[in-house]
Design an enzyme around this catalytic site. Structure first.
Site, mmCIF file in Angstrom:
data_model
loop_
_atom_site.group_PDB
_atom_site.id
_atom_site.type_symbol
_atom_site.label_atom_id
_atom_site.label_comp_id
_atom_site.label_asym_id
_atom_site.label_seq_id
_atom_site.Cartn_x
_atom_site.Cartn_y
_atom_site.Cartn_z
ATOM 1 N N SER A 161 0.861 -1.188 0.000
ATOM 2 C CA SER A 161 0.000 0.000 0.000
ATOM 3 C C SER A 161 0.890 1.228 0.000
ATOM 4 O O SER A 161 2.050 1.181 0.439
ATOM 5 C CB SER A 161 -0.884 -0.002 1.249
ATOM 6 O OG SER A 161 -1.505 1.256 1.448
ATOM 7 N N TYR A 175 -1.698 -0.761 10.365
ATOM 8 C CA TYR A 175 -1.713 -0.960 8.915
ATOM 9 C C TYR A 175 -0.414 -0.485 8.277
ATOM 10 O O TYR A 175 0.184 -1.201 7.463
ATOM 11 C CB TYR A 175 -2.904 -0.220 8.321
ATOM 12 C CG TYR A 175 -3.147 -0.543 6.861
ATOM 13 C CD1 TYR A 175 -3.721 -1.750 6.494
ATOM 14 C CD2 TYR A 175 -2.801 0.361 5.858
ATOM 15 C CE1 TYR A 175 -3.954 -2.056 5.150
ATOM 16 C CE2 TYR A 175 -3.030 0.060 4.529
ATOM 17 C CZ TYR A 175 -3.600 -1.144 4.174
ATOM 18 O OH TYR A 175 -3.815 -1.438 2.852
#
Length: 274
Positions: A161, A175
């Site tokens: 990501s 995350y």
């Protein structure tokens, strides 16, 4: 058509699209019932690969498998997440039992849990790390064993990501840490497995259209405000669409990327460049 070294430079290839040919390849996709995993399955099926699809949602997995079968792919499904070593081994065994081998691994399984650090319990943090780091590592380990035994190389594609590179003010410690770890795994395995002809790379998107993000593309006040804050940071001036991930995926799964390994490919409209 077989490409020889320097074929393009010498004018020995009439159709460069053969570089992206994955017809007949056996691709394993974890998280195939989720947004990116389902996209990966449909793209590779349409491109002629045969598939082993794993995921935790049996109904969603069945729908994706039906779409891929309708596109002409042979499909095996296994309702399982790579949470333990036995899970990863079982997913690989499903591929070998059905097709005799495996060529491509796409790890799209994972999760997010958003909370400020003072509010997040360690159990919640650990759950994100288990899903986003331990699971992909276990799948890469199982796939590596299979590919080394086969002896003719292969492709491993993990899901990173933009948050592996950038922080976020809204409670993304778990995350961001997990995706940074994926980037490190990709670099380490790129070095470790190059001698076996195995390439290891990651795709790192920013926001792209999916069931979870559909609201961001709407005309509601919340969506308009969100886009107004986000789009000035994306040089191409828009959010991502599924097609923006399809191209990088096919590149990393095909021989077009045979000289690329240890890379994180940012499908982010330039978000991480600024």
């Amino acid at each position: 058509m077989t490409l020889s070294s320097g074929a393009l430079a010498s004018g020995g290839i009439a159709d460069p699209s053969v570089l992206f040919d994955v017809r007949g390849k056996i691709a394993i996709i974890t998280g195939a019932s989720g947004a990116f995993g389902a996209l990966a399955a449909r793209v590779l099926a349409a491109a002629g690969a045969h598939l082993v699809l794993s995921g935790g949602n049996a109904d969603a997995l069945r729908l994706v498998a039906d779409d891929c079968a309708n596109a002409g792919a042979s499909v095996e499904t296994i309702v399982r997440r790579p949470e333990e070593e036995a899970d990863a081994a079982a997913i690989l065994e499903a591929a070998v039992a059905r097709f005799g081998r495996a060529d491509i691994l796409v790890v799209a399984s994972g999760m997010n849990d958003v909370a400020k650090i003072e509010d997040m319990t360690f159990a919640r943090f650990d759950a994100v790390m288990q899903a986003n780091v331990a699971g992909p590592w276990l799948m890469a380990q199982a796939m590596t064993r299979q590919l080394v035994a086969q002896g003719d190389g292969g492709k491993i594609v993990l899901m990173s990501s933009a948050r592996g590179k950038l922080g976020h003010p809204a409670g993304y410690t778990a995350y961001c840490a997990s995706k940074s770890a994926i980037d490190g795994i990709v670099r380490a395995l790129g070095c470790e497995l190059g001698g076996h002809g195995i390439t290891v790379n990651a795709i790192a998107p920013t926001v792209f259209r999916s069931d979870l993000t559909a609201w961001m593309f709407e005309d509601s006040e919340r969506a308009v405000t969100t886009r107004a804050n986000l789009l000035p940071r994306i040089p191409l001036g828009r959010l991502g669409e599924p097609d923006d991930l399809a191209g990088p995926l096919l590149f990393l799964c095909s021989r077009a990327s045979n000289f690329y390994t240890g890379h994180v490919l940012y499908a982010d409209g330039g978000y991480t460049a600024g």
